[in-house]
Scaffold this active site. Structure first.
Site, mmCIF file in Angstrom:
data_model
loop_
_atom_site.group_PDB
_atom_site.id
_atom_site.type_symbol
_atom_site.label_atom_id
_atom_site.label_comp_id
_atom_site.label_asym_id
_atom_site.label_seq_id
_atom_site.Cartn_x
_atom_site.Cartn_y
_atom_site.Cartn_z
ATOM 1 C CB SER A 163 8.560 8.241 -25.102
ATOM 2 O OG SER A 163 7.930 7.968 -23.771
ATOM 3 C CE1 TYR A 192 7.114 13.605 -27.277
ATOM 4 C CE2 TYR A 192 6.221 11.614 -25.781
ATOM 5 C CZ TYR A 192 7.325 12.598 -26.526
ATOM 6 O OH TYR A 192 8.657 12.024 -26.194
#
Length: 245
Positions: free
Chosen positions: A140, A163
Site C-alpha cells: 500500500s 498496519y
C-alpha cells in the site's frame, strides 16, 4: 499453461486478481484460510465460464497449513509461475503508536510479514522451475516511510501504527528478496492496488476491485524487461507507478 497461486483470494482484490489471470489463460490456485469460502469463490468463477481454477486451504499464519498447501500444489504441478502474497489484515482501529498493544503488532506481523516469508520460502523451489517467475507482494502506498513523513502528503494525518509498520517491513523484505534473486529471471515487486473499496476498509475506498485486481495482475504478468525490486502504486504515480519507499 502458466500457473499462479494467490493467498487470500476467496474475495476482494485477491478474487478479482484471480479473475484477471484466468482471463489471460493462467491456471489459478485460490488460497483461502477457510476452504469452504475458497470453494465458493471457485464456483462463482466457474459460473462465469472459467475452468482452470482450484481452491487450496491455506492459512499463511500456520506453518503446517503452508507446508500442506505446498505438498498439494506440488502433487499437481512441477512449476509455479506466479506467487501473489495478497492475504493481509489491518489490525482494526484505532492504532495509536503509544497505545496499540504489542500483541496487535504481533498478530498483524504474523500475517502481513511472516506470512509472506513463509509462503515465499515454501514455494521458492517451484517458482525457480519457471522460465519467468513472478512474485507480487501486495502493499500500500499508505505504508511509504517517505510519504508518511511528508506533512504535505494528502494522507499525512491518516496514521495506523500497526498496519503501516507491518507493510513497511514487508516492503523491506521485498527489497532483500529481489536483491537475492537479481541474477535470475525473477521479477519481485511490492504493488499497491490503490485505495479500493473492500471489506478490508469497510468499503471506504474510492477505487474498484476491478482496478485493484488489474494493477496486481499486471505485475504478475510483466515481461522480462519489466521492473524488479520496486514499490509500485499506479494510483500515486500514474506514469511509471514507482513510489518512494
Amino acid at each position: 499453461m502458466k500457473t499462479a497461486l494467490i493467498t487470500g483470494a476467496n474475495k476482494g482484490i485477491g478474487f478479482e486478481t484471480a479473475k484477471q489471470l484466468l482471463e489471460n489463460g493462467y491456471f489459478v490456485f485460490i488460497g483461502s484460510r477457510n476452504l469452504e469460502n475458497g470453494e465458493s469463490a471457485v464456483e462463482q468463477l466457474k459460473k462465469a465460464g472459467f475452468e482452470n481454477i482450484e481452491a487450496i486451504q491455506l492459512d499463511v499464519t500456520d506453518a503446517a497449513s503452508v507446508e500442506k498447501a505446498r505438498s498439494e500444489i506440488g502433487n499437481k504441478t512441477d512449476v509455479l509461475d506466479v506467487l501473489i502474497n495478497n492475504a493481509g489484515i489491518n489490525g482494526g482501529m484505532p492504532q495509536a503508536a503509544l497505545e496499540a498493544p504489542v500483541e496487535s503488532f504481533q498478530d498483524v506481523l504474523d500475517t502481513n510479514l511472516y506470512g509472506v516469508i513463509r509462503m515465499t520460502q515454501a514455494f521458492i523451489d517451484l517458482l525457480k522451475k519457471s522460465e519467468q517467475p513472478r512474485i507480487v507482494n501486495v502493499s500500500s502506498s499508505g505504508c511509504s516511510l517517505t510519504l508518511h513523513s511528508d506533512p504535505s502528503w494528502m494522507y499525512y494525518s491518516h496514521k495506523a501504527a500497526v498496519y503501516t509498520a507491518s507493510k513497511a517491513a514487508m516492503n523491506m523484505y521485498t527489497i532483500n528478496l529481489a536483491y537475492e534473486l537479481r541474477d535470475t529471471p525473477f521479477k519481485v515487486n511490492a504493488v499497491c492496488p490503490g485505495f479500493v473499496a473492500t471489506d478490508f476498509n469497510n468499503h471506504r475506498g474510492t477505487g474498484t476491485v476491478e482496478e485493484g485486481g488489474k494493477r496486481i495482475a499486471k505485475y504478475a504478468m510483466i515481461a522480462q524487461d519489466g521492473p524488479t525490486g520496486k514499490f509500485i502504486s499506479e494510483e500515486y504515480n500514474p506514469e511509471s507507478g514507482e513510489t518512494p519507499w
